[in-house]
Design a protein around this motif. Structure first.
Motif, PDB file in Angstrom:
ATOM      1  N   ASP A 282       0.862  -1.175   0.000  1.00  0.00           N
ATOM      2  CA  ASP A 282       0.000   0.000   0.000  1.00  0.00           C
ATOM      3  C   ASP A 282       0.905   1.234   0.000  1.00  0.00           C
ATOM      4  OD1 ASP A 282      -1.600   2.140   0.695  1.00  0.00           O
ATOM      5  OD2 ASP A 282      -2.671   1.101   2.286  1.00  0.00           O
ATOM      6  N   GLN A 283       0.856   2.009  -1.071  1.00  0.00           N
ATOM      7  CA  GLN A 283       1.785   3.131  -1.226  1.00  0.00           C
ATOM      8  C   GLN A 283       1.636   4.166  -0.116  1.00  0.00           C
ATOM      9  OE1 GLN A 283       1.777   6.420  -4.464  1.00  0.00           O
ATOM     10  NE2 GLN A 283       3.051   4.776  -5.318  1.00  0.00           N
ATOM     11  N   ALA A 284       0.414   4.474   0.275  1.00  0.00           N
ATOM     12  CA  ALA A 284       0.200   5.465   1.329  1.00  0.00           C
ATOM     13  C   ALA A 284       0.803   4.987   2.652  1.00  0.00           C
ATOM     14  CB  ALA A 284      -1.293   5.743   1.494  1.00  0.00           C
ATOM     15  N   TYR A 285       0.631   3.699   2.938  1.00  0.00           N
ATOM     16  CA  TYR A 285       1.201   3.119   4.155  1.00  0.00           C
ATOM     17  C   TYR A 285       2.724   3.187   4.119  1.00  0.00           C
ATOM     18  CZ  TYR A 285       2.717  -0.469   7.449  1.00  0.00           C
ATOM     19  OH  TYR A 285       3.363  -1.137   8.461  1.00  0.00           O
ATOM     20  N   MET A 286       3.309   2.789   3.002  1.00  0.00           N
ATOM     21  CA  MET A 286       4.762   2.763   2.893  1.00  0.00           C
ATOM     22  C   MET A 286       5.357   4.166   3.002  1.00  0.00           C
ATOM     23  SD  MET A 286       5.202  -0.158  -0.073  1.00  0.00           S
ATOM     24  CE  MET A 286       6.994  -0.212   0.006  1.00  0.00           C
ATOM     25  N   ARG A 287       4.694   5.134   2.428  1.00  0.00           N
ATOM     26  CA  ARG A 287       5.190   6.511   2.521  1.00  0.00           C
ATOM     27  C   ARG A 287       5.127   7.013   3.951  1.00  0.00           C
ATOM     28  NH1 ARG A 287       2.696   9.392  -2.988  1.00  0.00           N
ATOM     29  NH2 ARG A 287       4.218   8.438  -4.426  1.00  0.00           N
ATOM     30  N   ALA A 288       4.045   6.676   4.652  1.00  0.00           N
ATOM     31  CA  ALA A 288       3.920   7.095   6.053  1.00  0.00           C
ATOM     32  C   ALA A 288       5.009   6.449   6.902  1.00  0.00           C
ATOM     33  CB  ALA A 288       2.538   6.723   6.585  1.00  0.00           C
ATOM     34  N   LEU A 289       5.276   5.174   6.661  1.00  0.00           N
ATOM     35  CA  LEU A 289       6.298   4.458   7.429  1.00  0.00           C
ATOM     36  C   LEU A 289       7.693   4.997   7.106  1.00  0.00           C
ATOM     37  CD1 LEU A 289       7.075   2.218   9.379  1.00  0.00           C
ATOM     38  CD2 LEU A 289       6.961   0.589   7.474  1.00  0.00           C
ATOM     39  N   TYR A 290       7.959   5.273   5.854  1.00  0.00           N
ATOM     40  CA  TYR A 290       9.244   5.846   5.449  1.00  0.00           C
ATOM     41  C   TYR A 290       9.494   7.163   6.201  1.00  0.00           C
ATOM     42  CZ  TYR A 290      12.762   8.186   2.582  1.00  0.00           C
ATOM     43  OH  TYR A 290      13.891   8.862   2.164  1.00  0.00           O
ATOM     44  N   HIS A 291       8.503   8.040   6.189  1.00  0.00           N
ATOM     45  CA  HIS A 291       8.683   9.350   6.834  1.00  0.00           C
ATOM     46  C   HIS A 291       8.775   9.222   8.350  1.00  0.00           C
ATOM     47  CE1 HIS A 291       8.521  11.704   3.190  1.00  0.00           C
ATOM     48  NE2 HIS A 291       7.410  11.089   2.816  1.00  0.00           N
ATOM     49  N   TYR A 292       8.072   8.268   8.913  1.00  0.00           N
ATOM     50  CA  TYR A 292       8.178   8.004  10.352  1.00  0.00           C
ATOM     51  C   TYR A 292       9.617   7.668  10.720  1.00  0.00           C
ATOM     52  CZ  TYR A 292       8.016   4.845  14.437  1.00  0.00           C
ATOM     53  OH  TYR A 292       8.273   4.200  15.629  1.00  0.00           O
ATOM     54  N   ALA A 293      10.222   6.739   9.967  1.00  0.00           N
ATOM     55  CA  ALA A 293      11.599   6.334  10.252  1.00  0.00           C
ATOM     56  C   ALA A 293      12.588   7.451   9.937  1.00  0.00           C
ATOM     57  CB  ALA A 293      11.944   5.088   9.435  1.00  0.00           C
ATOM     58  N   TYR A 294      12.336   8.159   8.845  1.00  0.00           N
ATOM     59  CA  TYR A 294      13.238   9.246   8.442  1.00  0.00           C
ATOM     60  C   TYR A 294      13.328  10.309   9.545  1.00  0.00           C
ATOM     61  CZ  TYR A 294      15.290  13.076   5.754  1.00  0.00           C
ATOM     62  OH  TYR A 294      16.106  14.095   5.324  1.00  0.00           O
ATOM     63  N   GLU A 295      12.196  10.704  10.051  1.00  0.00           N
ATOM     64  CA  GLU A 295      12.177  11.759  11.065  1.00  0.00           C
ATOM     65  C   GLU A 295      12.876  11.319  12.345  1.00  0.00           C
ATOM     66  OE1 GLU A 295       8.089  12.783  11.469  1.00  0.00           O
ATOM     67  OE2 GLU A 295       7.950  13.648   9.435  1.00  0.00           O
ATOM     68  N   LYS A 296      12.674  10.074  12.737  1.00  0.00           N
ATOM     69  CA  LYS A 296      13.347   9.574  13.936  1.00  0.00           C
ATOM     70  C   LYS A 296      14.862   9.559  13.746  1.00  0.00           C
ATOM     71  CE  LYS A 296       9.982   6.665  16.353  1.00  0.00           C
ATOM     72  NZ  LYS A 296      10.226   7.304  17.658  1.00  0.00           N
ATOM     73  N   ALA A 297      15.311   9.091  12.585  1.00  0.00           N
ATOM     74  CA  ALA A 297      16.747   8.996  12.339  1.00  0.00           C
ATOM     75  C   ALA A 297      17.384  10.370  12.148  1.00  0.00           C
ATOM     76  CB  ALA A 297      17.002   8.122  11.117  1.00  0.00           C
ATOM     77  N   ALA A 298      16.680  11.268  11.485  1.00  0.00           N
ATOM     78  CA  ALA A 298      17.227  12.609  11.256  1.00  0.00           C
ATOM     79  C   ALA A 298      17.440  13.348  12.571  1.00  0.00           C
ATOM     80  CB  ALA A 298      16.297  13.402  10.340  1.00  0.00           C
ATOM     81  N   ALA A 299      16.607  13.013  13.558  1.00  0.00           N
ATOM     82  CA  ALA A 299      16.733  13.650  14.873  1.00  0.00           C
ATOM     83  C   ALA A 299      17.744  12.933  15.760  1.00  0.00           C
ATOM     84  CB  ALA A 299      15.367  13.678  15.558  1.00  0.00           C
ATOM     85  N   GLY A 300      18.252  11.777  15.289  1.00  0.00           N
ATOM     86  CA  GLY A 300      19.182  10.965  16.085  1.00  0.00           C
ATOM     87  C   GLY A 300      18.437   9.754  16.607  1.00  0.00           C
TER      88      GLY A 300
END
Length: 402
Positions: free
Chosen positions: A369-387
Motif C-alpha cells: 500500500d503506497q500510502a502506508y509505505m510513505r507514512a512508514l518511510y517518513h516516520y523512520a526518516y524523522e526519527k533517524a534525522a533527529a538521532g
C-alpha cells in the motif's frame, strides 16, 4: 499489520489443501545430491556463496577481505584497522520502507558510517545493495520504497493456473524493478568496494537442502563473468520470493562438471536477519592475517514491530493457521536478535537495533500500500534525522545502557 510472509501463507495453505487433487509437476533440473552440496559452484566462482556450516571457508574469505582492507587504508601487517561497522537488514515485506527511511534519515543526521559488512534478507536484501553503496543511493532507495505499488512487485495469476504452477503470483514486475536499478554500473561499484575489503552478503534458502545460503555479492560482481549481473539480480529476487506466494528461483550449478539445479526461496524461511554465523569467530581471521581492529559496532534494522498486532481471528482453519504462523515468524525474528546479540557480545562489538515502534499508526489496506509505505518511510526518516534512539539489547533483556 500484514507482512509478505503472512500474505503468502494463505496461498501456501490453499496449495496444500488442493495438492491431493489438483497437483502438477513443473519440470526442473536434477537437485544437487546431499553429499555434493558443499561442492556445487555457480559460474565457476569458488567464493560466490557459502553455507553457514562452512566456518573455515567463511573465515578464509574474511581473511582475504582484511588484507584488501588493510591495503586500501595503508595499514601494514601488525597494524590496527579502523572500526568495523556492521549492518543487518531484516525481512518484512512492505515494512522495508522503515529501513529505507531510517537510512536516509541517518544520512541527514550526519553520522551514518560506511559499513564494512552489510547483510540482507528478503526486503532487507533489496535494501542492502543501496545501503552498501552509501548515501549517494538514498534517492534511489527512497524511490523504491515510496513509489512502489503492488503492480511493481507481483502479478496475480488466475486461481486455477496458480494451483498447477509454482506460486500464486508472478514476480516478473519485481525482477524488472530490481533490474531498473541494479545495472552494470551498479555492480561495478559494488565490485570496487569489494576490492577495498567490504562485504555485501545476501541470504536465500536452498529449499532442496533446507539450508540458508550466504551469497557473496561483491565477489560475484568482481568475478568478471558476463553472467554476473543476471545472477545478482536473481539472487535478490530469490531472497524476496516467499514460498507459494512468489515462484522459487532456480540456479544452475555444477559439481565436478556435472550440472544440477537448485531451488531457492526467501531467505526469511530460515531467519529474518543475520550478521555472521555463530560458528564463525572474526578474531580467527584477524589473528591469521596479523591485524588488529580498533573496534566493532553492529547495527540491526528490524523492518517489523517487536510483537504481532492484535487481531480478532475468525474461527476458521485458514485464518487460525495464518495468524499462528505469522506469530511464529515474528517470535523467530526476536530469536534472531538474541542470536546476533550473543555473537556481538562474543566479538566485543556494540549492539544497536531499531524497529517499528508502537507510536507508528497508519492504515494498511493491502500489501505494498503506497500510502502506508510513505507514512512508514517518513516516520523512520524523522526519527533517524533527529538521532535514532537505538536499543542496545534484545527485547525484554535488561539493557545496561538504560
Amino acid at each position: 499489520m500484514r507482512e509478505w510472509a503472512q500474505s503468502g501463507l494463505t496461498g501456501f495453505l490453499v496449495t496444500i489443501c488442493v495438492s491431493l487433487s489438483a497437483c502438477a509437476n513443473l519440470e526442473r533440473g536434477s537437485a544437487v545430491p546431499s553429499v555434493d552440496r558443499e561442492h556445487a559452484t555457480v559460474l565457476g566462482i569458488h567464493n560466490a556463496r557459502f553455507f553457514t556450516d562452512q566456518p573455515d571457508a567463511i573465515s578464509a574469505e574474511q581473511g582475504r577481505a582484511l588484507i584488501r582492507e588493510a591495503k586500501a587504508h595503508g595499514v601494514g601487517q601488525g597494524g590496527t584497522l579502523p572500526t568495523a561497522y556492521l549492518l543487518s537488514l531484516s525481512g518484512g515485506g512492505d515494512n522495508g520502507a522503515f529501513g529505507a527511511g531510517l537510512l536516509a534519515g541517518w544520512t541527514a543526521h550526519g553520522n551514518r558510517p560506511k559499513f564494512k559488512l552489510v547483510t540482507g534478507v528478503s526486503t532487507g536484501a533489496l535494501i542492502a545493495p543501496f545501503a552498501f553503496l552509501g548515501s549517494d543511493y538514498d534517492a534511489a532507495l527512497t524511490d523504491v520504497y515510496t513509489n512502489a505499488t503492488p503492480s511493481k512487485i507481483y502479478e496475480r495469476r488466475f486461481v486455477l493456473a496458480a494451483l498447477t504452477e509454482d506460486a500464486l503470483s508472478s514476480t516478473t514486475p519485481l525482477y524488472e524493478t530490481i533490474s531498473r536499478y541494479v545495472d552494470a554500473n551498479f555492480i561495478a561499484q559494488i565490485a570496487a568496494e569489494y576490492e577495498k575489503g567490504r562485504l555485501l552478503i545476501i541470504q536465500t534458502t536452498d529449499l532442496d537442502a533446507g539450508r540458508p545460503v550466504l551469497w557473496n555479492i561483491g565477489a560475484i560482481a568482481a568475478s568478471g563473468s558476463p553472467r554476473a549481473l543476471d545472477l545478482i539480480r536473481h539472487i535478490l529476487l530469490a531472497s524476496a520470493s516467499i514460498p507459494a506466494a512468489f515462484p522459487p528461483v532456480m540456479f544452475d550449478v555444477e559439481v565436478d562438471g556435472t550440472r544440477y539445479q537448485e531451488m531457492h526461496v526467501d531467505g526469511g524461511a530460515v531467519s529474518q536477519a543475520f550478521l555472521i554465523p555463530p560458528s564463525v569467530n572474526i578474531h580467527v581471521a584477524l589473528e591469521k592475517t596479523g591485524y588488529r581492529r580498533h573496534g566493532v559496532a553492529a547495527y540491526i534494522i528490524r523492518n517489523s514491530r517487536l510483537k504481532p498486532e492484535w487481531s480478532d481471528v475468525d474461527r476458521l482453519t485458514l485464518p487460525i493457521a495464518e495468524k499462528a504462523v505469522s506469530t511464529l515468524i515474528s517470535y523467530n525474528g526476536i530469536g534472531d536478535l538474541y542470536r546476533m546479540y550473543l555473537v556481538s557480545q562474543r566479538e566485543g562489538a556494540s549492539f544497536n537495533f531499531a524497529y517499528i515502534g508502537d507510536d507508528f499508526h497508519a492504515e494498511h489496506k493491502e500489501d505494498f500500500d503506497q500510502a502506508y509505505m510513505r507514512a512508514l518511510y517518513h516516520y523512520a526518516y524523522e526519527k533517524a534525522a533527529a538521532g535514532y534512539p537505538w536499543r542496545h539489547a534484545p527485547p525484554e533483556f535488561a539493557d545496561k545502557h538504560q
